[in-house]
Design a protein around this motif. Sequence first.
Motif, short mmCIF file in Angstrom:
data_model
loop_
_atom_site.label_atom_id
_atom_site.label_comp_id
_atom_site.label_asym_id
_atom_site.label_seq_id
_atom_site.Cartn_x
_atom_site.Cartn_y
_atom_site.Cartn_z
N LEU A 86 0.82 -1.21 0.00
CA LEU A 86 0.00 0.00 0.00
C LEU A 86 0.86 1.26 0.00
CD1 LEU A 86 -2.43 1.89 0.82
CD2 LEU A 86 -2.15 1.00 3.14
N TRP A 87 1.85 1.28 0.86
CA TRP A 87 2.65 2.48 1.08
C TRP A 87 3.48 2.83 -0.16
CZ3 TRP A 87 0.25 2.72 5.54
CH2 TRP A 87 0.08 1.57 6.31
N ASN A 89 3.20 1.74 -3.32
CA ASN A 89 2.41 2.02 -4.51
C ASN A 89 1.83 3.43 -4.48
OD1 ASN A 89 1.99 -0.39 -6.46
ND2 ASN A 89 1.94 -1.33 -4.42
N THR A 90 1.36 3.87 -3.31
CA THR A 90 0.81 5.22 -3.20
C THR A 90 1.91 6.26 -3.40
OG1 THR A 90 -0.85 4.39 -1.63
CG2 THR A 90 -0.52 6.76 -1.72
N HIS A 94 2.20 9.16 -6.53
CA HIS A 94 1.81 10.53 -6.22
C HIS A 94 2.89 11.39 -5.56
CE1 HIS A 94 -2.37 9.75 -7.29
NE2 HIS A 94 -2.33 8.65 -6.57
N VAL A 226 -5.61 11.20 -4.18
CA VAL A 226 -4.54 10.35 -3.68
C VAL A 226 -5.11 9.31 -2.72
CG1 VAL A 226 -2.31 10.30 -2.49
CG2 VAL A 226 -2.93 12.28 -3.91
N THR A 229 -6.54 6.20 -4.36
CA THR A 229 -5.51 5.22 -4.73
C THR A 229 -5.12 4.39 -3.52
OG1 THR A 229 -4.62 6.62 -6.49
CG2 THR A 229 -3.17 4.92 -5.60
N ALA A 230 -4.84 5.06 -2.40
CA ALA A 230 -4.41 4.35 -1.19
C ALA A 230 -5.49 3.40 -0.69
CB ALA A 230 -4.05 5.37 -0.10
N TYR A 233 -5.72 0.14 -2.79
CA TYR A 233 -4.72 -0.87 -2.44
C TYR A 233 -5.01 -1.50 -1.09
CZ TYR A 233 -1.69 0.10 -6.41
OH TYR A 233 -1.18 0.20 -7.67
N GLY A 297 -1.22 2.86 -9.52
CA GLY A 297 -1.47 4.24 -9.11
C GLY A 297 -2.89 4.71 -9.33
N SER A 299 -7.32 3.91 -8.92
CA SER A 299 -8.25 3.31 -7.96
C SER A 299 -9.33 2.58 -8.74
CB SER A 299 -8.87 4.39 -7.06
OG SER A 299 -9.63 5.30 -7.83
#
Length: 391
Positions: A86-87, A89-90, A94, A226, A229-230, A233, A297, A299
């Motif tokens: 998660l971390w 990829n975000t 961005h 942003v 996206t987070a 994931y 990146g 959603s």
Amino acid sequence: MTDDHLIAEVDAWLAAHWKGAPDSHEQFGRDPRAAWLAQVRDAGWAVPRWSADWYGRDLPDAQARLVERAFARVGAPGAGQDRTNLWANTALAHATDAFKREVVPQLLAGEVGMCLLYSEPGAGSDLAAVRTRADRVDGGWRVTGQKVWTSGAAVADYGMLIARTDWDVPKHRGISFFFLPMKQDGVTVRPLRQITDEAHFNEVFIDDAFVPEDNLLGPLNGGWGVLQTALAYERSVMGDRARGPRSGAGGNDLLALAREAGRLGDPVVRQRVAQAIAWRTLNALNTRRAKAEMAQGTSSPIMSLGKLAMSRILHEDARVRTLLLGPESLLEGPDHPRAEDANFLALNAYFTSIGGGTDQIQRNIIGERVLGLPKEPEVDRTIAFRDVRAG
């Protein structure tokens, strides 16, 4: 590269480098397997779908899964983080280039601990209503507010934070997304005791804490995008797998448990066990399809299907365990591992029903963004957040 050549290469690399299981780890905090994960990262196996400029190998999804399966065959961790981290990829999608260069390699190696600073006492189901504020100062922002239900906050180095940076626009348009350094004056973490007698959740009080300018992800006041996206994931991971029994002594195989309990001949029990296994299989296939369709990146509302399904699967698994054990399920403690695990899983299922967006929120997302049903009315969606009434 052909599939056969790829499999031969990854198998040879694992044979030369993998020496056995490192220490176990929690989802949050610095990973004791960091030395191994750094090797995986540097070899390009951690994120094989990413470009070579970012520790990847530019592999298509089908070949990347061959890499993941090769690692799984020998029990080696670290591959496939381009789907599950998660971390990282975000940040890759961005963050500024300078901050990505600093933090992405650390995230892939588990060298920094992370937490999520989203929910607030007055902004849980409606995250766009956050009131934690970030005020512009020289070199960055000063943050003040309160967050809650934050897993891993006590051991985190950074928190992925959403905070309000503009109070004069509608609520979704005045939010920014930051990597907040957690180890500083002005950040206080207090544990929250859970029904499972654990304290993974915390409340976090932020009082004039500083976040540097480079730690802004995405555009200023563009944090809502942003966040999507987070969340995609996070929901992907929660829909793909879930925490098993706490002790592990009671096993995690419903079919084996039914056989051990002498209930496998009962047609009702067989039907319930088969249904639970079928739901897990179907959810795994749906989640795999959704991940294959989601570009890095971005959603996808499809992830809400898997997350909601996993929540219901965990509750049903707990009910089937209780059915199999009968009166034994009333016991607890290390002397009764099967009952201990059944009770823990029944209680812990509510974590998935709440974390990453409640079951009710997932149903709203599925209804509105997957099925195209009319949206629920939002009387405050178009007015300046400063003018929104709050209790």
